[in-house]
Design a protein around this motif. Sequence first.
Motif, PDB file in Angstrom:
ATOM      1  N   THR A 178       0.848  -1.191   0.000  1.00 24.67           N
ATOM      2  CA  THR A 178       0.000   0.000   0.000  1.00 24.67           C
ATOM      3  C   THR A 178       0.881   1.238   0.000  1.00 24.67           C
ATOM      4  O   THR A 178       1.781   1.360   0.834  1.00 24.67           O
ATOM      5  N   ARG A 211      -4.229  -0.002  11.083  1.00 21.33           N
ATOM      6  CA  ARG A 211      -4.692  -1.111  10.235  1.00 21.33           C
ATOM      7  C   ARG A 211      -6.157  -0.936   9.841  1.00 21.33           C
ATOM      8  O   ARG A 211      -6.512  -1.102   8.665  1.00 21.33           O
ATOM      9  N   ASN A 212      -6.992  -0.595  10.790  1.00 29.27           N
ATOM     10  CA  ASN A 212      -8.424  -0.471  10.506  1.00 29.27           C
ATOM     11  C   ASN A 212      -8.709   0.636   9.491  1.00 29.27           C
ATOM     12  O   ASN A 212      -9.717   0.583   8.776  1.00 29.27           O
ATOM     13  N   LYS A 213      -7.814   1.612   9.432  1.00 30.66           N
ATOM     14  CA  LYS A 213      -7.994   2.713   8.493  1.00 30.66           C
ATOM     15  C   LYS A 213      -7.513   2.371   7.091  1.00 30.66           C
ATOM     16  O   LYS A 213      -8.152   2.764   6.101  1.00 30.66           O
ATOM     17  N   TYR A 214      -6.419   1.624   6.987  1.00 36.88           N
ATOM     18  CA  TYR A 214      -5.786   1.420   5.686  1.00 36.88           C
ATOM     19  C   TYR A 214      -5.895   0.001   5.130  1.00 36.88           C
ATOM     20  O   TYR A 214      -5.614  -0.225   3.956  1.00 36.88           O
ATOM     21  N   VAL A 215      -6.286  -0.960   5.953  1.00 36.27           N
ATOM     22  CA  VAL A 215      -6.391  -2.347   5.484  1.00 36.27           C
ATOM     23  C   VAL A 215      -7.787  -2.871   5.815  1.00 36.27           C
ATOM     24  O   VAL A 215      -8.080  -3.159   6.975  1.00 36.27           O
ATOM     25  N   THR A 216      -8.617  -2.995   4.811  1.00 37.91           N
ATOM     26  CA  THR A 216      -9.983  -3.456   5.047  1.00 37.91           C
ATOM     27  C   THR A 216     -10.207  -4.891   4.584  1.00 37.91           C
ATOM     28  O   THR A 216     -11.265  -5.461   4.834  1.00 37.91           O
ATOM     29  N   SER A 217      -9.216  -5.484   3.910  1.00 40.42           N
ATOM     30  CA  SER A 217      -9.341  -6.866   3.470  1.00 40.42           C
ATOM     31  C   SER A 217      -8.000  -7.572   3.649  1.00 40.42           C
ATOM     32  O   SER A 217      -6.982  -7.109   3.137  1.00 40.42           O
ATOM     33  N   TYR A 218      -8.003  -8.670   4.388  1.00 44.27           N
ATOM     34  CA  TYR A 218      -6.770  -9.430   4.588  1.00 44.27           C
ATOM     35  C   TYR A 218      -7.106 -10.821   5.100  1.00 44.27           C
ATOM     36  O   TYR A 218      -8.150 -11.039   5.709  1.00 44.27           O
ATOM     37  N   GLN A 271      -5.503  -3.403  -0.762  1.00 36.95           N
ATOM     38  CA  GLN A 271      -5.844  -3.857   0.591  1.00 36.95           C
ATOM     39  C   GLN A 271      -6.997  -3.074   1.198  1.00 36.95           C
ATOM     40  O   GLN A 271      -7.525  -3.471   2.227  1.00 36.95           O
ATOM     41  N   GLY A 272      -7.361  -1.954   0.567  1.00 37.85           N
ATOM     42  CA  GLY A 272      -8.452  -1.144   1.086  1.00 37.85           C
ATOM     43  C   GLY A 272      -8.828  -0.053   0.094  1.00 37.85           C
ATOM     44  O   GLY A 272      -8.222   0.101  -0.962  1.00 37.85           O
ATOM     45  N   GLU A 273      -9.826   0.725   0.445  1.00 39.65           N
ATOM     46  CA  GLU A 273     -10.275   1.813  -0.422  1.00 39.65           C
ATOM     47  C   GLU A 273      -9.176   2.854  -0.622  1.00 39.65           C
ATOM     48  O   GLU A 273      -9.072   3.460  -1.692  1.00 39.65           O
TER      49      GLU A 273
END
Length: 397
Positions: free
Chosen positions: A135, A372-379, A167-169
Amino acid sequence: MASLGLINRVKYLPWLYNIYFHLGTAAVRLLKLFVKKDERLIVFSSFGGRKYDDSPKCIYEAMIKDSRFDDYKMIWAFIQPEKYNIPRGEKVKTDTIAYYKTLLKARCWITNSTMERGLRFKDDSIFYYNSWHGTPIKLMGIDIDKSNLGFHSKKRDVCPYDVFCAQGEFDAEIFKRSFIVPENAMKIIGLPRNDELVNNTGEERKKRIKKQLGIALDKRVILFAPTFREYTKDKNLNCVIAPPIHLEKWKEELAEDYVLLFRAHYEVVKVMNIVTDDFVKDVSAYPILNDLMIVSDLLISDYSSIFVDYSIMGKPMLCFSYDYDEYQAKRGTYFDVREELECLGLDSEEKIFDEIKSMDIPKRMAISRRFRNKYVTSYGSATKLSLDLIYNGIMKK
């Protein structure tokens, strides 16, 4: 193989790259007229052929166990094929006629960077899967200012990916703009390489890694992984880095309780000169980055995307921002990682030492989880999702 100095000049000198692009693209397209397609051929590459690792390796090792791909031929492209032993598949040397013939024959390309080596010859019959390799925190693609001589962004550098992983929006929106990735190609599924950061981080694995690296079981582990500065080059246009660290001081301050793993970016590893001892270990060439993240108790970096991957585990992270103003002026970042990680002012070795010694670990872990919760929404399941996307993609295309 072309000398590294010549490769760098082609990469970083716009006038030379223009010649390479036009002549090289024309030559490969001409070669295409004499190549027969193989509908059951998949080609893999990681970091331009430098390694057998990262998300392409995760996809490959899952793919050879998946019955849907039993009838497919698989080939890995390497700069030095003789260095690697891979299960089942074959190998081809990057930047050879055989390499380009293999790409032209293939039904599917799987990579974490690019396959065309700065050229443009991919056609619609090829399913192009790009996991990318992190990211972005630092500016990427067309977002980089033209005054940065380390890059020369051109619209023709953008390739028509069929799938590009995020990994995220946050990173999805950046990639769509900076690399001009089509909306329908962007898939927020996470990175296959990061699945094991969720699923395989137990104490037994940590003990095995410590034993392999020669680390005492009672020592805590710091992973120091700075990114590269593309605007600082030597006479051969190699990227160089000179972090203002004095390892003898780190040893004096921290060696009683810690071991330091020094991981340099592959762009600059060739110019580093780290001497390994009981305290500091140069792991720049260590083949499995996930091992280093899993075994470590603390990450120190600067503006590297490794922060995003490491945050999945929720362990403490520190931003060592010794050259923040210069970096912002010459490269730039999408956000102030110092603020996000509550590391404002950690711009000297002494302040880093003080923070490590007085660290409120639960607080630092909470900061990492928030990041993590802000930048990674799928893992956690990207490998399985990748196989489904690849299989369905090559069947439909």
